[in-house]
Scaffold this motif. Sequence first.
Motif, short mmCIF file in Angstrom:
data_model
loop_
_atom_site.label_atom_id
_atom_site.label_comp_id
_atom_site.label_asym_id
_atom_site.label_seq_id
_atom_site.Cartn_x
_atom_site.Cartn_y
_atom_site.Cartn_z
N ARG A 128 18.85 23.35 21.31
CA ARG A 128 19.50 23.75 22.62
C ARG A 128 20.44 24.92 22.88
O ARG A 128 21.25 24.45 23.79
CB ARG A 128 19.74 22.58 23.73
N TYR A 146 16.25 23.75 17.44
CA TYR A 146 15.00 23.61 18.30
C TYR A 146 15.21 23.70 19.92
O TYR A 146 16.48 23.34 20.25
CB TYR A 146 14.06 22.53 18.15
N ARG A 164 14.29 27.11 14.74
CA ARG A 164 13.50 26.03 14.92
C ARG A 164 12.64 26.10 15.79
O ARG A 164 12.36 27.06 16.60
CB ARG A 164 14.30 24.61 14.78
N MET A 240 4.08 19.22 28.52
CA MET A 240 5.05 19.73 27.32
C MET A 240 4.94 18.95 26.02
O MET A 240 5.40 19.11 25.13
CB MET A 240 6.47 19.54 27.73
N ILE A 241 4.06 17.97 26.18
CA ILE A 241 3.99 16.82 24.97
C ILE A 241 2.60 17.02 24.35
O ILE A 241 1.68 16.76 25.15
CB ILE A 241 4.42 15.47 25.21
N ARG B 249 11.64 11.86 20.12
CA ARG B 249 11.10 13.15 19.95
C ARG B 249 11.97 14.32 20.54
O ARG B 249 11.90 15.65 20.07
CB ARG B 249 9.68 13.51 20.41
N TRP B 250 12.99 13.75 21.56
CA TRP B 250 13.70 14.75 22.14
C TRP B 250 15.17 14.91 21.49
O TRP B 250 15.91 15.58 21.57
CB TRP B 250 14.18 14.65 23.56
N PRO B 289 14.37 16.57 16.08
CA PRO B 289 13.38 15.42 16.73
C PRO B 289 12.61 14.79 15.60
O PRO B 289 12.43 15.13 14.39
CB PRO B 289 12.30 16.28 17.40
#
Lengths: 241, 306
Positions: A128, A146, A164, A240-241, B249-250, B289
């Motif tokens: 982030r 990521y 990532r 999003m998943i 996962r986050w 994650p």
Amino acid sequence: MSALLQGSSAEAQVVTVEAADRPLREVNREIREAVAAGHRVEVVEPLSRHNLAVGLTGEGHVTFRGSVGYYCGGLSAGGAIEVDGNSGWGTGEGLSAGHITVNGNAGMSVGAAMRGGTIHVRGNAGPRCGVAQKAGDIVVEGDIGYSTGFMSHGGRIVCLGNSRGSVGDSLWEGVVWVGGEIERLGIDAVVVTPEAEEVAEVDELLASVGVDGSGLDWKKVVAGQKLWYFEARDAKQWLMI
Amino acid sequence: MTGAPSGRTSWSWRPRCGTAAQTRPASPCTAPPRERGYVVRGYLADRDALDGTLQQVTDLVRAQGSDLTGEPSWDESGQPHVLFRMEVDELPGLKGWVDGVEALPGTEILSVGRSLEIIKDVGDAREVDAKHGVSRLQGTHALSNMRLATESLVSPIASHPFWARPFPDVCIVHNGQLTNYFTWRRHLEREGYRFMSENDSELIAVWNSVQMEAGASLGESLSASQEQLDGVFTYLLGTLDGIGMAKDRWAIKPLAVVDEPDGIAIATEEQALRSLYRDEVSIINYDGPLMTEIWRRDAQREGAAA
């Protein structure tokens, strides 16, 4: 020990501040006052403490002799910070002006919601990086984590290494430049071919922090703009998943 | 209900017995895991009821055809609540025994194990150490947590680490919050498991233990939890053999690790590690994650970042 002034001249003084276990308000007040007065500050034993050198103004310079914790330099409107080590989460969060250099790696959310200034990470940056960035520049010489650039509104994130997953997820008008490989683009992120003058501007930014980015195969990641206006037929984009 | 969004989780391995000269009562340096029998740590809300309760607990042990293997001990702080410690022989019906003890008024078992001992109280780390002599404990691995109570009680029994009732030697510290807590809690309660708190972290410990009892390895259980448990979490699961870690996962909850020849230290925040390592040291950040890791007591490392 508190602030220690060295040198007799009123200008170009070097101020040594020990962080260690001292109350953070005292440490930050000493740093802030010295930087506002244009001095050079050396902070010893930062011990990865949080919230160091937040809210700086002025033209002074701070060097941390060791790693810092979360939010180093956050909410600053001036000053130059150098971290001789690693930095934790939210380095330079909400920065509006000034310059931060991290000689090691930086944790999650470097430059989150920053509005100006420059953050330069010589190592890798965590996940982030530049989340909700509004303006200003982030340069990462290593890799970016990521979800870099997540929901970034503006400004540039320039990464010389690899990215990532989920880079540029849900972008607004922020831009992520990746010189290496992209593991996976985020939702609604697209790679476009940059204009020559845009590349020149990136080179100029890199030169300003003493980095050579020539010869890199730049991937410019921008918003595909499909998420900008919700339409039911695009609903799958939102999953999003 | 949460396990403290701003809670701090840490684990450190120290190769020596604590040296701090703390006040009584002596928490004995524990030997390697027992071949048989258990050490029991318990909580009683009313100190005045201690004698009677210990007698009733002892009776319940004897009803199992077992017996105490040493004198019980307890803190002598004089506070209304009291923590006690017992050593007992084998308990063939461990689950029923736990149910029986916890049916006694104001009584809760904090841990049962061949070697696991959970000590938790209100106050900062120094206060709890001074009161219970935590730093005198000897062992191979330990978990600790300083909890900022958010959605459940301020009480020793609502604090971390949680024991995976009724599974011996399994415990947890957890940073985060589960969003499908009630679904899983109802599911596990239908299978006969009981929860002593409204805290989601307690559920994670039981959940993993149920998987492992059904034959899953620690690693398989950790990975399965990333699929089945919803929400944000980085948790450390303590077992007899070591510590397992999983994050969601986050990956919003951090974990910083120092892995040096003199031991391994794990904490939510790097600044906690700096209390052990003030000079420059390599810090490993688990910030991706779906990461899992296992630190084994015998130092054989296996881990995977999916």
